[in-house]
Design an enzyme around this catalytic site. Structure first.
Site, PDB file in Angstrom:
ATOM      1  N   ARG A  26       1.041  -1.038  -0.046  1.00 39.86           N
ATOM      2  CA  ARG A  26      -0.504   0.196   0.333  1.00 39.86           C
ATOM      3  C   ARG A  26       1.031   1.291   0.106  1.00 39.86           C
ATOM      4  O   ARG A  26       0.490   2.105  -0.360  1.00 39.86           O
ATOM      5  CB  ARG A  26      -0.652  -0.194   1.561  1.00 39.86           C
ATOM      6  CG  ARG A  26      -2.296   1.405   1.190  1.00 39.86           C
ATOM      7  CD  ARG A  26      -2.713   1.659   1.710  1.00 39.86           C
ATOM      8  NE  ARG A  26      -3.519   0.141   2.306  1.00 39.86           N
ATOM      9  CZ  ARG A  26      -3.947  -0.840   3.356  1.00 39.86           C
ATOM     10  NH1 ARG A  26      -3.522  -1.091   4.420  1.00 39.86           N
ATOM     11  NH2 ARG A  26      -4.922  -1.778   2.979  1.00 39.86           N
ATOM     12  N   GLU A  79      -8.561  -2.434  15.266  1.00 40.58           N
ATOM     13  CA  GLU A  79      -7.531  -2.579  14.823  1.00 40.58           C
ATOM     14  C   GLU A  79      -5.560  -3.105  15.075  1.00 40.58           C
ATOM     15  O   GLU A  79      -6.695  -3.558  16.700  1.00 40.58           O
ATOM     16  CB  GLU A  79      -6.825  -1.278  13.916  1.00 40.58           C
ATOM     17  CG  GLU A  79      -7.196  -0.516  14.688  1.00 40.58           C
ATOM     18  CD  GLU A  79      -5.660   0.662  15.295  1.00 40.58           C
ATOM     19  OE1 GLU A  79      -5.078   0.840  14.253  1.00 40.58           O
ATOM     20  OE2 GLU A  79      -5.455   0.136  16.253  1.00 40.58           O
ATOM     21  N   MET A  80      -4.966  -2.111  14.736  1.00 43.11           N
ATOM     22  CA  MET A  80      -3.577  -3.143  15.962  1.00 43.11           C
ATOM     23  C   MET A  80      -2.719  -2.922  15.640  1.00 43.11           C
ATOM     24  O   MET A  80      -1.665  -2.670  16.880  1.00 43.11           O
ATOM     25  CB  MET A  80      -3.495  -4.880  14.853  1.00 43.11           C
ATOM     26  CG  MET A  80      -4.646  -5.922  15.117  1.00 43.11           C
ATOM     27  SD  MET A  80      -3.713  -7.551  14.117  1.00 43.11           S
ATOM     28  CE  MET A  80      -3.331  -7.606  15.602  1.00 43.11           C
ATOM     29  N   ASP A  90     -14.033  -4.606   7.129  1.00 40.42           N
ATOM     30  CA  ASP A  90     -15.169  -5.400   7.537  1.00 40.42           C
ATOM     31  C   ASP A  90     -15.938  -5.595   8.755  1.00 40.42           C
ATOM     32  O   ASP A  90     -14.944  -4.533   9.524  1.00 40.42           O
ATOM     33  CB  ASP A  90     -14.162  -7.417   7.730  1.00 40.42           C
ATOM     34  CG  ASP A  90     -13.387  -6.680   8.378  1.00 40.42           C
ATOM     35  OD1 ASP A  90     -13.553  -7.336   9.960  1.00 40.42           O
ATOM     36  OD2 ASP A  90     -12.278  -6.284   8.549  1.00 40.42           O
TER      37      ASP A  90
END
EC number: 2.4.2.1
Length: 237
Positions: free
Chosen positions: A24, A179-180, A204
């Site tokens: 990305r 998220e992480m 998602d």
């Protein structure tokens, strides 16, 4: 050079986008930056510096999870003098009103990780965004007509969690997504007195499982957060 980044001094701008996926980062460099030059290929964690609307900006992948982003963000801040860091990544919705492909701006990040408690075992240290970046990003996104949610997120150490139902319960308490990385990024920003923000695209939903996206979409689309991130980095006070 630092331990994990091969750039020489001066090759990284003081403003940077941080996608988790290094591909990305490559996509952003190829599609948004002018005269982009690769400054890092160590461990295939690609990093580039170029210009966006005449402003010098960098972009670099950070990998998945808080330990990984902590390594790269710390080296960018301490060894290369980066002052503004914006994570652009994906998240899973925990809230019925937050849908796939919409944006979430993390004003704060709760976490189930011990990465911060190891430093502050006697406190629940708050991980919060830079208000300056948050305020700019929100108004930029709204001006561009993007559906944008501002609120708390959960930064989890575990992708395949055994506490799935408890995570969903957080959505009822106003937590927008899971998220992480954000909590670790915000913690480093507080420690080193720099500005940080996490902008996520919902990829998602834990509460609406029928909403989903493909791996290719996650790598090569989700451009709204990239635009907002870049515009926020170059916005004047």
């Amino acid at each position: 050079m630092s331990i994990h980044i091969a750039a020489q001094q001066g090759e990284i701008a003081d403003k940077i986008l941080l996608p988790g996926d290094p591909l990305r980062a490559k996509f952003i460099a190829e599609n948004f930056l002018e005269d982009a030059v690769c400054f890092n290929e160590v461990r295939n964690m690609f990093g580039y510096t170029g210009t966006y609307k005449g402003h010098r900006v960098s972009v670099m992948g950070t990998g998945m999870g808080m330990p990984s982003i902590s390594i790269y963000a710390r080296e960018l801040i301490v060894d290369y003098g980066v002052k503004k860091l914006i994570r652009v990544g994906t998240a899973g919705s925990l809230n019925e009103d937050v849908h796939v492909r919409e944006l979430v701006l993390a004003q704060a990040a709760a976490t189930n990780s011990n990465i911060i408690r190891n430093d502050w075992p006697q406190y629940d240290f708050p991980q919060i965004a830079s208000f300056d970046l948050l305020d700019k990003a929100y108004h930029i996104a709204k001006d561009l007509g993007m559906t944008t949610h501002v609120g708390n997120v959960l930064s989890s150490d575990v992708f395949y969690s055994n506490y799935f139902e408890k995570n969903i319960e957080l959505g009822k308490w106003g937590v927008k997504a899971v998220e992480m990385e954000a909590a670790a990024l915000y913690y480093l920003a507080a420690q080193h007195h720099v500005d940080a923000l996490a902008i996520m695209t919902i990829s998602d939903s834990l509460v609406n499982p029928e909403e989903d996206t493909t791996a290719e979409e996650r790598q090569n689309t989700f451009t709204d957060m990239m635009k907002v991130g870049l515009e926020t980095l170059i916005a004047e006070a």
